[in-house]
Design a protein around this motif. Structure first.
Motif, PDB file in Angstrom:
ATOM      1  N   GLY A  51       0.814  -1.216   0.000  1.00 31.84           N
ATOM      2  CA  GLY A  51       0.000   0.000   0.000  1.00 31.84           C
ATOM      3  C   GLY A  51       0.844   1.261   0.000  1.00 31.84           C
ATOM      4  N   VAL A  52       1.872   1.289   0.850  1.00 33.52           N
ATOM      5  CA  VAL A  52       2.729   2.484   0.943  1.00 33.52           C
ATOM      6  C   VAL A  52       3.462   2.726  -0.371  1.00 33.52           C
ATOM      7  CG1 VAL A  52       4.780   3.452   2.070  1.00 33.52           C
ATOM      8  CG2 VAL A  52       3.008   2.337   3.447  1.00 33.52           C
ATOM      9  N   LEU A  53       4.069   1.668  -0.912  1.00 30.79           N
ATOM     10  CA  LEU A  53       4.815   1.818  -2.157  1.00 30.79           C
ATOM     11  C   LEU A  53       3.900   2.208  -3.306  1.00 30.79           C
ATOM     12  CD1 LEU A  53       7.283  -1.220  -1.980  1.00 30.79           C
ATOM     13  CD2 LEU A  53       7.803   1.206  -1.613  1.00 30.79           C
ATOM     14  N   PHE A  54       2.694   1.625  -3.327  1.00 33.77           N
ATOM     15  CA  PHE A  54       1.778   1.958  -4.409  1.00 33.77           C
ATOM     16  C   PHE A  54       1.359   3.427  -4.346  1.00 33.77           C
ATOM     17  CE2 PHE A  54      -2.371   2.496  -6.339  1.00 33.77           C
ATOM     18  CZ  PHE A  54      -2.160   1.933  -7.585  1.00 33.77           C
ATOM     19  N   VAL A  55       1.093   3.926  -3.155  1.00 37.02           N
ATOM     20  CA  VAL A  55       0.711   5.336  -3.007  1.00 37.02           C
ATOM     21  C   VAL A  55       1.853   6.246  -3.475  1.00 37.02           C
ATOM     22  CG1 VAL A  55       0.202   7.148  -1.334  1.00 37.02           C
ATOM     23  CG2 VAL A  55      -0.987   4.963  -1.192  1.00 37.02           C
ATOM     24  N   LEU A  56       3.088   5.890  -3.102  1.00 39.05           N
ATOM     25  CA  LEU A  56       4.239   6.692  -3.542  1.00 39.05           C
ATOM     26  C   LEU A  56       4.363   6.665  -5.071  1.00 39.05           C
ATOM     27  CD1 LEU A  56       6.952   5.673  -0.896  1.00 39.05           C
ATOM     28  CD2 LEU A  56       5.696   7.847  -1.061  1.00 39.05           C
ATOM     29  N   LEU A  57       4.133   5.488  -5.669  1.00 35.83           N
ATOM     30  CA  LEU A  57       4.193   5.381  -7.123  1.00 35.83           C
ATOM     31  C   LEU A  57       3.080   6.181  -7.791  1.00 35.83           C
ATOM     32  CD1 LEU A  57       5.035   1.645  -7.904  1.00 35.83           C
ATOM     33  CD2 LEU A  57       6.326   3.651  -8.609  1.00 35.83           C
ATOM     34  N   LEU A  67       1.489  10.747 -10.939  1.00 36.29           N
ATOM     35  CA  LEU A  67       0.577  11.854 -11.235  1.00 36.29           C
ATOM     36  C   LEU A  67       1.326  13.179 -11.260  1.00 36.29           C
ATOM     37  CD1 LEU A  67      -2.547  10.834  -9.099  1.00 36.29           C
ATOM     38  CD2 LEU A  67      -2.285  10.719 -11.583  1.00 36.29           C
ATOM     39  N   PHE A  68       2.294  13.342 -10.354  1.00 36.60           N
ATOM     40  CA  PHE A  68       3.102  14.570 -10.349  1.00 36.60           C
ATOM     41  C   PHE A  68       3.895  14.703 -11.640  1.00 36.60           C
ATOM     42  CE2 PHE A  68       3.297  14.355  -5.447  1.00 36.60           C
ATOM     43  CZ  PHE A  68       2.089  15.030  -5.355  1.00 36.60           C
ATOM     44  N   LEU A  69       4.355  13.576 -12.182  1.00 32.23           N
ATOM     45  CA  LEU A  69       5.077  13.607 -13.449  1.00 32.23           C
ATOM     46  C   LEU A  69       4.135  13.889 -14.614  1.00 32.23           C
ATOM     47  CD1 LEU A  69       7.456  10.538 -12.991  1.00 32.23           C
ATOM     48  CD2 LEU A  69       8.170  12.913 -13.284  1.00 32.23           C
ATOM     49  N   TYR A  70       2.910  13.424 -14.516  1.00 31.74           N
ATOM     50  CA  TYR A  70       1.957  13.584 -15.610  1.00 31.74           C
ATOM     51  C   TYR A  70       1.512  15.034 -15.789  1.00 31.74           C
ATOM     52  CZ  TYR A  70      -2.529  13.614 -17.982  1.00 31.74           C
ATOM     53  OH  TYR A  70      -3.566  13.920 -18.822  1.00 31.74           O
ATOM     54  N   PRO A  79      13.912   9.757 -11.207  1.00 26.39           N
ATOM     55  CA  PRO A  79      14.636   8.666 -10.539  1.00 26.39           C
ATOM     56  C   PRO A  79      13.878   8.107  -9.340  1.00 26.39           C
ATOM     57  CG  PRO A  79      16.143  10.449 -11.063  1.00 26.39           C
ATOM     58  CD  PRO A  79      14.759  10.962 -11.338  1.00 26.39           C
ATOM     59  N   PHE A  80      13.198   8.973  -8.589  1.00 29.73           N
ATOM     60  CA  PHE A  80      12.419   8.510  -7.440  1.00 29.73           C
ATOM     61  C   PHE A  80      11.324   7.541  -7.893  1.00 29.73           C
ATOM     62  CE2 PHE A  80       8.676   8.861  -4.707  1.00 29.73           C
ATOM     63  CZ  PHE A  80       9.224   8.572  -3.461  1.00 29.73           C
ATOM     64  N   HIS A  81      10.619   7.900  -8.967  1.00 26.15           N
ATOM     65  CA  HIS A  81       9.545   7.043  -9.482  1.00 26.15           C
ATOM     66  C   HIS A  81      10.113   5.712  -9.972  1.00 26.15           C
ATOM     67  CE1 HIS A  81       5.517   6.346 -11.084  1.00 26.15           C
ATOM     68  NE2 HIS A  81       6.079   5.890 -12.197  1.00 26.15           N
ATOM     69  N   ILE A  82      11.243   5.744 -10.647  1.00 28.06           N
ATOM     70  CA  ILE A  82      11.840   4.523 -11.194  1.00 28.06           C
ATOM     71  C   ILE A  82      12.304   3.589 -10.080  1.00 28.06           C
ATOM     72  CG2 ILE A  82      13.803   3.612 -12.488  1.00 28.06           C
ATOM     73  CD1 ILE A  82      13.589   6.093 -14.293  1.00 28.06           C
ATOM     74  N   TRP A  83      13.036   4.118  -9.094  1.00 32.98           N
ATOM     75  CA  TRP A  83      13.548   3.270  -8.019  1.00 32.98           C
ATOM     76  C   TRP A  83      12.426   2.738  -7.127  1.00 32.98           C
ATOM     77  CZ3 TRP A  83      17.914   0.927  -8.166  1.00 32.98           C
ATOM     78  CH2 TRP A  83      18.991   1.482  -8.858  1.00 32.98           C
ATOM     79  N   THR A  84      11.396   3.547  -6.916  1.00 36.47           N
ATOM     80  CA  THR A  84      10.241   3.066  -6.151  1.00 36.47           C
ATOM     81  C   THR A  84       9.537   1.941  -6.901  1.00 36.47           C
ATOM     82  OG1 THR A  84       9.932   5.286  -5.208  1.00 36.47           O
ATOM     83  CG2 THR A  84       8.102   3.742  -4.999  1.00 36.47           C
ATOM     84  N   SER A  85       9.437   2.068  -8.223  1.00 34.00           N
ATOM     85  CA  SER A  85       8.788   1.019  -9.016  1.00 34.00           C
ATOM     86  C   SER A  85       9.593  -0.277  -8.990  1.00 34.00           C
ATOM     87  CB  SER A  85       8.596   1.493 -10.461  1.00 34.00           C
ATOM     88  OG  SER A  85       9.844   1.691 -11.102  1.00 34.00           O
TER      89      SER A  85
END
Length: 365
Positions: free
Chosen positions: A12-18, A23-26, A43-49
């Motif tokens: 749940g936490v990781l999904f919310v961060l992703l 959305l911030f990138l979009y 990079p944050f989005h990629i490493w979190t994914s």
């Protein structure tokens, strides 16, 4: 059981961060905010994914084993999530390794990656609100419990109520996905414009420069034999060139067959007898923030242009009106918008995204 609860919470936490970072990138406004804060959102989005995908892969067997004898709704919930996660992973990999795929494929991957994010939001809201407020939707008993399936369902014969429920849900998903203008083309992948691609607007500051044609100037300065400032009228006296080229962004999307009209940088120097005396050059944007660097040869010998039109129309404001730099062999981040100045130097500095994002200095495709 405790292990699965922890996996659920981590998921749940990781999904919310992703979701939030995606959305911030979009949205251009939020992406610009993070650029202004120098926060490495991509990079944050990629490493979190990557972390998210790792958690999913290591927990998948345990999760399916757990729901095997659970009510149908839990099994469906897991299958629904896994389907979307699989699509996100595949499209994300194509986007990241876009240099190994044709642009038409990476464009579709970009569309699908975002589209399925928006299609997932209705289920996420229902799921989250239901858990937080202990709400129970009026699902059939056979769906919520491990009970015998009704004959009409087992034989794939939906009654009127079931038909309305499933149809309404499908329409809701399509409406949400189709209502997002950027993703509309993916609803018809055979549309040539979908394969051609669409420009995304990435800026590093929310304070755009504004020009009228008579106000914009372009200056050549630094280590040259003849420093000079050009007006728009000066530029209009130079021979123009039109090329049709593919515009590529390092984040994975492309716009194919863009007709660009402008002036070759080399023609400016030839026409006005300007000779560089330094081996490097920095191109500065009118936003007073963005810049990038090149070798002299890259700008004078490789077809670099000052572009004034895309597809027969003046550049729109967000695309760099009235003029932007374009190098046909480099990624879009080298294409400095609202270009105002070229400064020639003896030493080459890192550009904006080389400093803040670790991008390649030359940016060749």
């Amino acid at each position: 059981m405790i292990r699965l609860k922890w996996i659920h919470h981590i998921h749940g936490v990781l999904f919310v961060l992703l979701l939030l970072s995606g959305l911030f990138l979009y949205f251009p406004t939020t992406r610009t905010w993070f650029n202004e804060l120098r926060f490495p959102l991509v990079p944050f989005h990629i490493w979190t994914s990557i972390l998210y995908a790792t958690v999913i892969l290591f927990s998948l067997r345990s999760v399916f084993k757990y729901v095997k004898n659970k009510p149908y709704i839990k099994f469906y919930n897991v299958g629904f999530n896994v389907t979307f996660i699989f699509i996100w992973i595949v499209t994300g990999v194509v986007m990241y390794f876009h240099t190994y795929f044709p642009p038409e494929m990476t464009n579709i991957a970009v569309y699908l990656h975002g589209l399925f994010t928006f299609l997932f939001i209705p289920w996420l809201l229902v799921h989250t609100i239901g858990h937080l407020f202990k709400l129970h939707l009026p699902w059939p008993k056979w769906w919520k419990r491990k009970a015998p399936v009704p004959e009409s369902i087992a034989e794939n014969k939906l009654n009127r109520r079931d038909f309305i429920k499933f149809t309404s849900l499908g329409v809701l998903f399509l409406f949400i996905g189709g209502a997002i203008k950027w993703f509309q083309p993916i609803l018809n992948i055979t549309d040539p414009n979908a394969r051609r691609g669409y420009f995304r607007i990435y800026n590093v500051t929310s304070d755009y420069p504004t020009y009228e044609d008579t106000e914009w100037t372009f200056t050549v300065s630094g280590l040259v034999n003849n420093q000079k400032t050009f007006t728009m009228e000066d530029m209009q006296q130079l021979p123009t060139h039109t090329i049709v080229d593919d515009f590529h962004c390092v984040t994975g999307w492309s716009v194919l067959n863009v007709e660009m009209k402008g002036v070759l940088v080399n023609d400016i120097f030839t026409e006005y007898n300007i000779s560089p005396e330094g081996p490097y050059v920095t191109a500065y944007s009118g936003d007073k923030v963005y810049y990038d660097t090149f070798t002299v040869s890259q700008l004078l010998d490789e077809g670099a242009m000052l572009v004034f039109q895309f597809d027969g129309e003046k550049l729109v404001h967000s695309q760099g009106f009235p003029c932007r730099l374009y190098h046909p062999k480099m990624y879009g981040y080298k294409s400095v918008k609202w270009i105002e100045r070229l400064e020639f130097t003896n030493h080459r500095a890192k550009g904006y995204w080389q400093t803040w994002g670790g991008y390649d200095l030359d940016g060749y495709l």
